[in-house]
Design an enzyme around this catalytic site. Structure first.
Site, PDB file in Angstrom:
ATOM      1  N   LYS A 143       7.853  10.830  -0.233  1.00  9.48           N
ATOM      2  CA  LYS A 143       7.433  10.243   1.054  1.00  9.48           C
ATOM      3  C   LYS A 143       8.611   9.536   1.730  1.00  9.48           C
ATOM      4  O   LYS A 143       8.862   9.717   2.925  1.00  9.48           O
ATOM      5  CB  LYS A 143       6.304   9.221   0.798  1.00  9.48           C
ATOM      6  CG  LYS A 143       5.901   8.431   2.027  1.00  9.48           C
ATOM      7  CD  LYS A 143       5.167   7.144   1.676  1.00  9.48           C
ATOM      8  CE  LYS A 143       6.077   6.115   1.054  1.00  9.48           C
ATOM      9  NZ  LYS A 143       5.547   4.764   0.970  1.00  9.48           N
ATOM     10  N   LYS A 183      15.266  -0.103   4.257  1.00 10.23           N
ATOM     11  CA  LYS A 183      14.602   0.446   3.065  1.00 10.23           C
ATOM     12  C   LYS A 183      14.739   1.966   2.974  1.00 10.23           C
ATOM     13  O   LYS A 183      15.058   2.511   1.916  1.00 10.23           O
ATOM     14  CB  LYS A 183      13.123   0.032   3.095  1.00 10.23           C
ATOM     15  CG  LYS A 183      12.269   0.626   2.007  1.00 10.23           C
ATOM     16  CD  LYS A 183      12.680   0.159   0.630  1.00 10.23           C
ATOM     17  CE  LYS A 183      11.923   0.915  -0.456  1.00 10.23           C
ATOM     18  NZ  LYS A 183      12.434   0.625  -1.784  1.00 10.23           N
ATOM     19  N   THR A 237       6.433   0.666   1.902  1.00 10.03           N
ATOM     20  CA  THR A 237       7.490   1.413   2.601  1.00 10.03           C
ATOM     21  C   THR A 237       6.814   2.368   3.574  1.00 10.03           C
ATOM     22  O   THR A 237       6.098   3.289   3.148  1.00 10.03           O
ATOM     23  CB  THR A 237       8.344   2.226   1.603  1.00 10.03           C
ATOM     24  OG1 THR A 237       8.857   1.336   0.617  1.00 10.03           O
ATOM     25  CG2 THR A 237       9.491   2.922   2.316  1.00 10.03           C
ATOM     26  N   LEU A 254       0.829  -1.205   0.000  1.00  7.65           N
ATOM     27  CA  LEU A 254       0.000   0.000   0.000  1.00  7.65           C
ATOM     28  C   LEU A 254       0.863   1.256   0.000  1.00  7.65           C
ATOM     29  O   LEU A 254       2.047   1.202   0.331  1.00  7.65           O
ATOM     30  CB  LEU A 254      -0.900  -0.039   1.242  1.00  7.65           C
ATOM     31  CG  LEU A 254      -1.906  -1.209   1.211  1.00  7.65           C
ATOM     32  CD1 LEU A 254      -2.363  -1.577   2.615  1.00  7.65           C
ATOM     33  CD2 LEU A 254      -3.090  -0.855   0.321  1.00  7.65           C
ATOM     34  N   PRO A 255       0.268   2.419  -0.343  1.00  7.35           N
ATOM     35  CA  PRO A 255       1.093   3.627  -0.480  1.00  7.35           C
ATOM     36  C   PRO A 255       1.817   4.045   0.802  1.00  7.35           C
ATOM     37  O   PRO A 255       3.019   4.307   0.773  1.00  7.35           O
ATOM     38  CB  PRO A 255       0.082   4.695  -0.918  1.00  7.35           C
ATOM     39  CG  PRO A 255      -1.048   3.940  -1.528  1.00  7.35           C
ATOM     40  CD  PRO A 255      -1.125   2.631  -0.803  1.00  7.35           C
TER      41      PRO A 255
HETATM   42  P1  NAD Z   1       0.614   2.422  -6.159  1.00  8.65           P
HETATM   43  O1  NAD Z   1      -0.007   3.709  -5.737  1.00  8.65           O
HETATM   44  O2  NAD Z   1       0.808   2.137  -7.598  1.00  8.65           O
HETATM   45  O3  NAD Z   1      -0.234   1.191  -5.563  1.00  8.65           O
HETATM   46  C1  NAD Z   1      -0.855   1.212  -4.332  1.00  8.65           C
HETATM   47  C2  NAD Z   1      -2.205   0.549  -4.503  1.00  8.65           C
HETATM   48  O4  NAD Z   1      -2.856   0.522  -3.230  1.00  8.65           O
HETATM   49  C3  NAD Z   1      -3.134   1.307  -5.461  1.00  8.65           C
HETATM   50  O5  NAD Z   1      -3.576   0.427  -6.478  1.00  8.65           O
HETATM   51  C4  NAD Z   1      -4.275   1.771  -4.573  1.00  8.65           C
HETATM   52  O6  NAD Z   1      -5.537   1.757  -5.223  1.00  8.65           O
HETATM   53  C5  NAD Z   1      -4.222   0.744  -3.468  1.00  8.65           C
HETATM   54  N1  NAD Z   1      -4.849   1.189  -2.235  1.00  8.65           N
HETATM   55  C6  NAD Z   1      -4.718   2.382  -1.589  1.00  8.65           C
HETATM   56  N2  NAD Z   1      -5.467   2.378  -0.471  1.00  8.65           N
HETATM   57  C7  NAD Z   1      -6.075   1.176  -0.429  1.00  8.65           C
HETATM   58  C8  NAD Z   1      -7.000   0.579   0.468  1.00  8.65           C
HETATM   59  N3  NAD Z   1      -7.437   1.216   1.542  1.00  8.65           N
HETATM   60  N4  NAD Z   1      -7.430  -0.677   0.182  1.00  8.65           N
HETATM   61  C9  NAD Z   1      -6.976  -1.338  -0.900  1.00  8.65           C
HETATM   62  N5  NAD Z   1      -6.129  -0.833  -1.800  1.00  8.65           N
HETATM   63  C10 NAD Z   1      -5.694   0.415  -1.558  1.00  8.65           C
HETATM   64  O7  NAD Z   1       1.980   2.323  -5.352  1.00  8.65           O
HETATM   65  P2  NAD Z   1       3.205   1.324  -5.665  1.00  8.65           P
HETATM   66  O8  NAD Z   1       4.130   2.013  -6.591  1.00  8.65           O
HETATM   67  O9  NAD Z   1       2.672  -0.020  -5.979  1.00  8.65           O
HETATM   68  O10 NAD Z   1       3.897   1.327  -4.215  1.00  8.65           O
HETATM   69  C11 NAD Z   1       3.350   0.611  -3.119  1.00  8.65           C
HETATM   70  C12 NAD Z   1       4.337   0.674  -1.967  1.00  8.65           C
HETATM   71  O11 NAD Z   1       5.575   0.110  -2.373  1.00  8.65           O
HETATM   72  C13 NAD Z   1       4.652   2.099  -1.487  1.00  8.65           C
HETATM   73  O12 NAD Z   1       4.779   2.105  -0.093  1.00  8.65           O
HETATM   74  C14 NAD Z   1       5.960   2.417  -2.172  1.00  8.65           C
HETATM   75  O13 NAD Z   1       6.710   3.383  -1.448  1.00  8.65           O
HETATM   76  C15 NAD Z   1       6.618   1.049  -2.189  1.00  8.65           C
HETATM   77  N6  NAD Z   1       7.592   0.822  -3.281  1.00  8.65           N
HETATM   78  C16 NAD Z   1       7.305   1.194  -4.554  1.00  8.65           C
HETATM   79  C17 NAD Z   1       8.246   0.963  -5.564  1.00  8.65           C
HETATM   80  C18 NAD Z   1       7.984   1.353  -7.014  1.00  8.65           C
HETATM   81  O14 NAD Z   1       8.935   1.313  -7.816  1.00  8.65           O
HETATM   82  N7  NAD Z   1       6.750   1.697  -7.389  1.00  8.65           N
HETATM   83  C19 NAD Z   1       9.455   0.343  -5.260  1.00  8.65           C
HETATM   84  C20 NAD Z   1       9.698  -0.068  -3.955  1.00  8.65           C
HETATM   85  C21 NAD Z   1       8.742   0.188  -2.972  1.00  8.65           C
END
Ligand code: NAD
Length: 297
Positions: free
Chosen positions: A245, A170, A95, A64-65
């Site tokens: 973030k 991380k 994260t 999740l975000p």
């Molecule tokens: P994203 O925004 O693409 O995906 C997050 C998903 O969570 C979205 O589809 C959103 O609809 C869903 N969501 C939000 N609130 C929700 C809820 N209450 N119930 C169900 N679903 C819900 O983000 P991401 O890029 O997939 O990143 C996710 C996490 O991973 C973050 O914490 C980010 O910092 C970490 N991360 C991302 C990357 C990257 O390259 N994108 C790399 C490493 C770590």
């Protein structure tokens, strides 16, 4: 073994595809209908709520975000903790700050539910390829139990120490990443302005001492790195607002222990500016736009 996967976005949506390839039964939930549709197409079972996804699960994975979403999913009145049986395992790969996952794990332990943090590195490219690094914070027993499920989505499963330690690893990694991406953007933009072919410059950097993940795998100059967000208008990557973030998490943690993080503060302002210009959703490698004449790409 039934698995619930909550958060099927840029990362979760790709990670779950590798999990499904193992033949696991996976119940998924996301607020986005598009994300659910892709998940179902790959063989997952759509659920109506986090509660619904978790009710048959032995393992819950969240991606999740931010911390507020993770807390809501596990701790809300109708959250995942209200429906899981004793002995269930929760793996949070988002994260977030180390303290939040420690708090969630403490509440889980009171209900007989085991919680660990397992944030990832490797980006959407690693998520798709199943080559992520997982940084796991938990006790040694639970680490052994989660290793095999994480191995279906990553190639390095690293034991970092007690719960919260994965998040410490991380946020330090991402502090370095935020700075290194800015450095590569600065160097690539300067080289182009001085007249060298960006492809040739990238080739030199990637066989020289400037080489890093940001120059090699996710180069901010379009079409230098295969499959990098720069080649598709900086879409479907690691959103700038998420990098912002993470830098905030590192700077906050540094403040708690009075540790200076000078460059983190500097690049935080650059990513902030990029967000303010309406680019919060673009991959963070779009920081290169700060160094180019407007609309030159
Ligand atoms: P994203 O925004 O693409 O995906 C997050 C998903 O969570 C979205 O589809 C959103 O609809 C869903 N969501 C939000 N609130 C929700 C809820 N209450 N119930 C169900 N679903 C819900 O983000 P991401 O890029 O997939 O990143 C996710 C996490 O991973 C973050 O914490 C980010 O910092 C970490 N991360 C991302 C990357 C990257 O390259 N994108 C790399 C490493 C770590």
């Amino acid at each position: 073994m039934n698995i619930a996967f909550i958060g099927l976005g840029n990362m979760g949506g790709k990670m779950v595809q590798n999990l499904l390839k193992t033949g696991a039964t996976v119940y998924g939930f996301d607020l986005s209908q598009t994300a659910i549709a892709h998940f179902v197409e790959a063989g997952g079972i759509a659920s109506d709520s986090p509660h619904d996804a978790a009710k048959n699960a032995d393992i819950v994975i969240t991606m999740l975000p931010a911390a507020k979403h993770v807390k809501e999913i596990y701790l809300a009145e109708d959250g995942v903790f209200t429906v899981l049986k004793q002995g269930s395992i929760c793996i949070d790969s988002s994260t977030i700050d180390p303290q939040s996952i420690k708090d969630i794990a403490k509440i889980g332990a009171e209900k007989g539910i085991k919680v660990c943090d397992a944030p990832v590195s490797g980006g959407t490219i690693g998520a798709q390829a199943g080559t992520l690094t997982f940084m796991v914070g938990t006790d040694a027993d639970l680490f052994e139990q989660v290793k095999s499920v994480l191995s279906s989505m990553g190639k390095n499963i690293v034991y970092c120490g007690e719960v919260g330690s994965g998040q410490i690893a991380k946020i330090c990694n991402n502090l370095i990443l935020g700075i290194s991406m800015t450095a590569v953007a600065e160097g690539m933009a300067l080289g182009a302005k001085l007249g060298i072919d960006p492809q040739i410059l990238a080739g030199v950097i990637n066989s020289s001492s400037g080489r890093c993940w940001s120059s090699e795998v996710c180069n901010p100059w379009p079409d230098v790195s295969a499959n990098a967000p720069a080649g598709r208008g900086y879409s479907d990557g690691f959103a700038t607002q998420l990098m912002l973030k993470d830098l905030g998490l590192a700077i906050e943690a540094a403040g708690q222990v009075k540790q200076p993080v000078l460059l983190a503060g500097l690049v935080q302002q650059q990513y902030q500016q990029l967000c303010m210009q309406g680019n919060a959703q673009l991959d963070f490698s779009s920081i290169i736009q700060q160094y180019l004449p407007q609309n030159s790409q």
